[in-house]
Write a protein that holds these residues in place. Structure first.
Motif, PDB file in Angstrom:
ATOM      1  N   UNK A  87       0.842  -1.195   0.000  1.00  0.00           N
ATOM      2  CA  UNK A  87       0.000   0.000   0.000  1.00  0.00           C
ATOM      3  C   UNK A  87       0.876   1.243   0.000  1.00  0.00           C
ATOM      4  N   UNK A  88       2.139   1.066   0.360  1.00  0.00           N
ATOM      5  CA  UNK A  88       3.115   2.153   0.252  1.00  0.00           C
ATOM      6  C   UNK A  88       4.438   1.520  -0.158  1.00  0.00           C
TER       7      UNK A  88
ATOM      8  N   UNK B  64       7.021   1.480   1.339  1.00  0.00           N
ATOM      9  CA  UNK B  64       7.816   1.074   2.493  1.00  0.00           C
ATOM     10  C   UNK B  64       7.590  -0.397   2.844  1.00  0.00           C
TER      11      UNK B  64
ATOM     12  N   UNK C  11       4.459  -3.071  -6.586  1.00  0.00           N
ATOM     13  CA  UNK C  11       3.816  -1.742  -6.552  1.00  0.00           C
ATOM     14  C   UNK C  11       2.956  -1.521  -7.793  1.00  0.00           C
TER      15      UNK C  11
END
Lengths: 69, 138, 101
Positions: free
Chosen positions: C78-79, C81, C89
């Motif tokens: 979702x990020x 990180x 992604x």
């Protein structure tokens, strides 16, 4: 610091395109009372606030408004 | 979110459809990109970012801005009432403006208290230490 | 909104079964807890001494972390990180494309 999460604050799934409505709604994106102006205003004003609470509110509301343009 | 709404409302439309919707000029300049402008076609202006260098003036400005944004959403909800997919997120965004207004009001009261405190401190500057007289007239 | 619905033991490799929450359900959990934290955060900015709100904030932060973890394990980051063995992604649609349900 900007950090992107791949999710919207509220789901948007429009089944039928309608450019007529887009013409009005764009105002809340970049218009005089829109979200872009609001977020930048709060994030600019926070530097001059005299107490912790008002600094926090301008920072955090500005951040939330930045999610909405 | 607003950009996503605009994007989805214009996704895949033809030049003719854009023109018919009153977006002919927009289509000419920006195609189907989401460009920050007002409903009247004025490009985004930094005039919207009012910063007066005065916490009270700034917070009052912000309170008004939240109400204006709420009013704009109400007009948009009215204009879009036949399309629930659009009205739903607009209602959510309208409610956020009300919460922000509430919080700015609380922040403003805090700032007013803080500034009042400062003023009292300034009054205390007049020889507090050298003068044990509580009936200081200055 | 249920915090402890991680009875599902599935991960990337298992077969879908009817007990697994769908991507939409997982996304809704993430979004719901995220919203609760943002809303409580604003409230706490002007009411920092409200212990009930503080306790709720703590609870929702925990739920949010779990919901994000659950989602990312199955559907990817979702990020940026969140590290994966390949660049996941790009896998899920972008939110503005209606990929968020």
């Amino acid at each position: 610091m900007w950090s992107y999460n791949k999710i919207l604050q509220y789901p948007i799934k429009i089944k039928n395109p309608d450019p007529r409505l887009a013409k009005f709604i764009i105002s809340q994106y970049g218009g005089p009372d829109g979200e872009l102006g609001a977020s930048l205003r709060y994030l600019s004003q926070r530097f001059g606030m005299p107490d912790q609470k008002s600094k926090a509110i301008l920072n955090d509301v500005g951040t939330e408004e930045l999610r909405t343009p | 979110m607003v950009g996503s709404i605009v994007h989805q409302l214009t996704k895949g439309i033809t030049a003719e459809e854009a023109e018919k919707a009153g977006l002919g000029a927009y289509y000419t300049d920006h195609g189907l990109d989401v460009y920050p402008q007002s409903a009247g076609g004025f490009p985004f202006s930094a005039n919207a970012i009012a910063c007066k260098g005065d916490p009270i003036a700034n917070l009052q400005e912000d309170l008004a801005a939240e109400q204006k944004a709420r009013a704009t959403y109400e007009k948009l909800i009215d204009l879009c009432k036949d399309n629930p997919d659009v009205v739903d997120p607009l209602r959510f965004l309208r409610e956020r403006e009300i919460v922000h207004f509430q919080r700015f009001g609380e922040a403003l009261r805090g700032v007013q208290d803080k500034l009042a405190e400062k003023r009292m401190f300034a009054m205390g500057n007049c020889n507090w230490n050298n003068n044990n007289n509580n009936n200081c007239q200055c | 909104m249920e915090c402890n619905n991680n009875t599902c033991s599935c991960n990337c490799t298992c077969k879908e079964n009817s007990k697994c929450p769908t991507r939409e359900e997982m996304m809704n959990d993430v979004r719901g807890f995220n919203f609760a934290i943002v809303e409580l955060g604003l409230y706490l900015d002007t009411h920092p001494d409200d212990t009930r709100a503080l306790a709720l904030h703590k609870e929702y932060c925990k739920c949010y972390k779990e919901a994000v973890e659950r989602y990312q394990k199955k559907y990817g980051p979702l990020s940026i990180f969140y590290p994966c063995n390949k660049w996941r992604w790009l896998e899920q649609p972008w939110p503005w494309e209606g990929g968020n349900f």
